[in-house]
Design a protein around this motif. Structure first.
Motif, mmCIF file in Angstrom:
data_model
loop_
_atom_site.group_PDB
_atom_site.id
_atom_site.type_symbol
_atom_site.label_atom_id
_atom_site.label_comp_id
_atom_site.label_asym_id
_atom_site.label_seq_id
_atom_site.Cartn_x
_atom_site.Cartn_y
_atom_site.Cartn_z
ATOM 1 N N ASP A 50 0.781 8.623 34.232
ATOM 2 C CA ASP A 50 1.633 7.580 33.652
ATOM 3 C C ASP A 50 1.291 6.198 34.209
ATOM 4 O OD1 ASP A 50 2.894 9.539 32.177
ATOM 5 O OD2 ASP A 50 4.720 9.566 33.411
ATOM 6 N N VAL A 51 1.018 6.120 35.509
ATOM 7 C CA VAL A 51 0.617 4.846 36.110
ATOM 8 C C VAL A 51 -0.676 4.364 35.474
ATOM 9 C CG1 VAL A 51 -0.263 3.747 38.216
ATOM 10 C CG2 VAL A 51 1.826 5.108 38.305
ATOM 11 N N ARG A 52 -1.660 5.249 35.376
ATOM 12 C CA ARG A 52 -2.953 4.859 34.789
ATOM 13 C C ARG A 52 -2.775 4.367 33.357
ATOM 14 N NH1 ARG A 52 -8.056 5.218 36.318
ATOM 15 N NH2 ARG A 52 -7.611 6.649 38.021
ATOM 16 N N GLU A 53 -1.948 5.028 32.571
ATOM 17 C CA GLU A 53 -1.709 4.602 31.186
ATOM 18 C C GLU A 53 -1.059 3.221 31.143
ATOM 19 O OE1 GLU A 53 0.525 7.622 29.156
ATOM 20 O OE2 GLU A 53 -1.069 9.104 29.412
ATOM 21 N N ARG A 54 -0.108 2.966 32.039
ATOM 22 C CA ARG A 54 0.542 1.655 32.070
ATOM 23 C C ARG A 54 -0.442 0.570 32.498
ATOM 24 N NH1 ARG A 54 6.794 2.723 34.045
ATOM 25 N NH2 ARG A 54 7.120 4.460 32.639
ATOM 26 N N ILE A 55 -1.292 0.886 33.456
ATOM 27 C CA ILE A 55 -2.288 -0.097 33.894
ATOM 28 C C ILE A 55 -3.298 -0.348 32.778
ATOM 29 C CG2 ILE A 55 -4.228 -0.449 35.482
ATOM 30 C CD1 ILE A 55 -2.414 0.757 37.687
ATOM 31 N N ARG A 56 -3.753 0.705 32.115
ATOM 32 C CA ARG A 56 -4.698 0.542 30.997
ATOM 33 C C ARG A 56 -4.112 -0.345 29.905
ATOM 34 N NH1 ARG A 56 -6.504 6.595 30.488
ATOM 35 N NH2 ARG A 56 -8.283 6.533 31.880
ATOM 36 N N GLY A 57 -2.829 -0.206 29.650
ATOM 37 C CA GLY A 57 -2.178 -0.975 28.595
ATOM 38 C C GLY A 57 -1.795 -2.388 29.000
ATOM 39 N N SER A 58 -2.092 -2.763 30.219
ATOM 40 C CA SER A 58 -1.722 -4.096 30.695
ATOM 41 C C SER A 58 -2.895 -5.062 30.590
ATOM 42 C CB SER A 58 -1.229 -4.025 32.142
ATOM 43 O OG SER A 58 -2.297 -3.716 33.010
ATOM 44 N N SER A 80 -6.145 1.022 43.592
ATOM 45 C CA SER A 80 -7.418 1.666 43.267
ATOM 46 C C SER A 80 -7.560 1.868 41.768
ATOM 47 C CB SER A 80 -7.538 3.018 43.974
ATOM 48 O OG SER A 80 -7.568 2.859 45.362
ATOM 49 N N CYS A 81 -6.492 2.257 41.141
ATOM 50 C CA CYS A 81 -6.494 2.490 39.696
ATOM 51 C C CYS A 81 -6.771 1.182 38.950
ATOM 52 C CB CYS A 81 -5.154 3.091 39.280
ATOM 53 S SG CYS A 81 -5.078 3.560 37.547
ATOM 54 N N ALA A 82 -6.129 0.102 39.370
ATOM 55 C CA ALA A 82 -6.344 -1.205 38.727
ATOM 56 C C ALA A 82 -7.815 -1.614 38.825
ATOM 57 C CB ALA A 82 -5.452 -2.259 39.362
ATOM 58 N N VAL A 83 -8.416 -1.412 40.002
ATOM 59 C CA VAL A 83 -9.825 -1.753 40.189
ATOM 60 C C VAL A 83 -10.702 -0.842 39.325
ATOM 61 C CG1 VAL A 83 -11.715 -1.780 41.878
ATOM 62 C CG2 VAL A 83 -9.486 -2.754 42.474
ATOM 63 N N ALA A 84 -10.406 0.449 39.322
ATOM 64 C CA ALA A 84 -11.198 1.403 38.536
ATOM 65 C C ALA A 84 -11.130 1.099 37.043
ATOM 66 C CB ALA A 84 -10.714 2.831 38.809
ATOM 67 N N GLU A 85 -9.979 0.607 36.580
ATOM 68 C CA GLU A 85 -9.812 0.282 35.163
ATOM 69 C C GLU A 85 -10.343 -1.109 34.823
ATOM 70 O OE1 GLU A 85 -8.874 2.244 32.698
ATOM 71 O OE2 GLU A 85 -8.553 3.933 34.055
ATOM 72 N N GLY A 86 -10.830 -1.831 35.835
ATOM 73 C CA GLY A 86 -11.412 -3.143 35.594
ATOM 74 C C GLY A 86 -10.404 -4.224 35.230
ATOM 75 N N LYS A 87 -9.174 -4.062 35.670
ATOM 76 C CA LYS A 87 -8.128 -5.028 35.343
ATOM 77 C C LYS A 87 -8.145 -6.207 36.312
ATOM 78 C CE LYS A 87 -6.466 -2.855 31.869
ATOM 79 N NZ LYS A 87 -6.405 -3.443 30.532
ATOM 80 N N PRO A 88 -7.917 -7.417 35.821
ATOM 81 C CA PRO A 88 -7.743 -8.540 36.745
ATOM 82 C C PRO A 88 -6.591 -8.211 37.693
ATOM 83 C CG PRO A 88 -7.917 -9.320 34.484
ATOM 84 C CD PRO A 88 -7.790 -7.816 34.423
ATOM 85 N N LEU A 89 -6.783 -8.504 38.967
ATOM 86 C CA LEU A 89 -5.822 -8.107 39.998
ATOM 87 C C LEU A 89 -5.573 -9.271 40.938
ATOM 88 C CD1 LEU A 89 -4.245 -5.927 41.652
ATOM 89 C CD2 LEU A 89 -6.448 -5.256 42.649
ATOM 90 N N LEU A 90 -4.312 -9.534 41.195
ATOM 91 C CA LEU A 90 -3.908 -10.565 42.147
ATOM 92 C C LEU A 90 -2.927 -9.954 43.128
ATOM 93 C CD1 LEU A 90 -3.658 -13.538 43.137
ATOM 94 C CD2 LEU A 90 -1.753 -13.768 41.520
#
Length: 125
Positions: A50-58, A80-90
Motif C-alpha cells: 500500500d505504501v509503494r502504491e501511494r508513493i507511485r501515485g504521488s 528507500s521506496c521513494a528513491v527506488a520509485e524515482g520520486k523527487p524527495l525532500l
C-alpha cells in the motif's frame, strides 16, 4: 494548475510533527494534497504494498526527519521506496537536535522546515 500529490513520510514516533505539518498546510491553500502511509493494522506485506502504491501515485515525497527516523524501520523503508520509485524527495528537519540524514534518502536533500523550502520543492514537481 492542479494541486500536486505528495506522499508524507515520517516515523511513527514523529507523527505529532506530521499532524502539525498537515494542519498548518490545510490553512495555507491548495497547492498540494498530502498522502499519509496506511494505518498499521494490515500485515507487513500488505502495508508495504500500500505504501509503494501511494508513493507511485504521488508527484513527490516529503520526509519529516526527526528523532524517530533513525530507529523506525517503517520510515526508512518509505524513504528507500521513494528513491527506488524515482520520486523527487525532500527531507525536512523537524528537530534541531536530530539532523542526521538517513542513508536511505540517497542524494536527496534535507532542509529546514520552512514554507519557502516546501514551496520551492512543490514548484519543482
Amino acid at each position: 494548475m492542479a494541486p500536486k500529490t505528495v506522499f508524507l513520510a515520517c516515523a511513527e514516533q514523529d507523527e505529532l510533527y506530521r499532524d502539525v505539518f498537515t494542519a498548518q498546510w490545510a490553512r495555507s491553500g491548495d497547492q498540494a494534497r498530502f498522502l499519509d502511509p496506511p494505518e498499521d493494522g494490515a500485515d507487513a506485506q500488505r502495508w508495504r504494498r500500500d505504501v509503494r502504491e501511494r508513493i507511485r501515485g504521488s508527484d513527490g515525497v516529503i520526509a519529516l526527519i526527526g528523532g524517530g527516523t533513525a530507529v523506525s524501520s517503517a520510515a526508512r523503508w518509505q524513504l528507500s521506496c521513494a528513491v527506488a520509485e524515482g520520486k523527487p524527495l525532500l527531507g525536512l528537519w523537524v528537530e534541531a537536535e536530530h539532523r542526521r540524514k538517513p542513508v536511505e534518502m540517497g542524494p536527496a536533500r534535507c532542509e529546514s522546515w520552512t514554507w519557502e523550502n516546501i514551496g520551492d520543492f512543490l514548484d519543482r514537481l
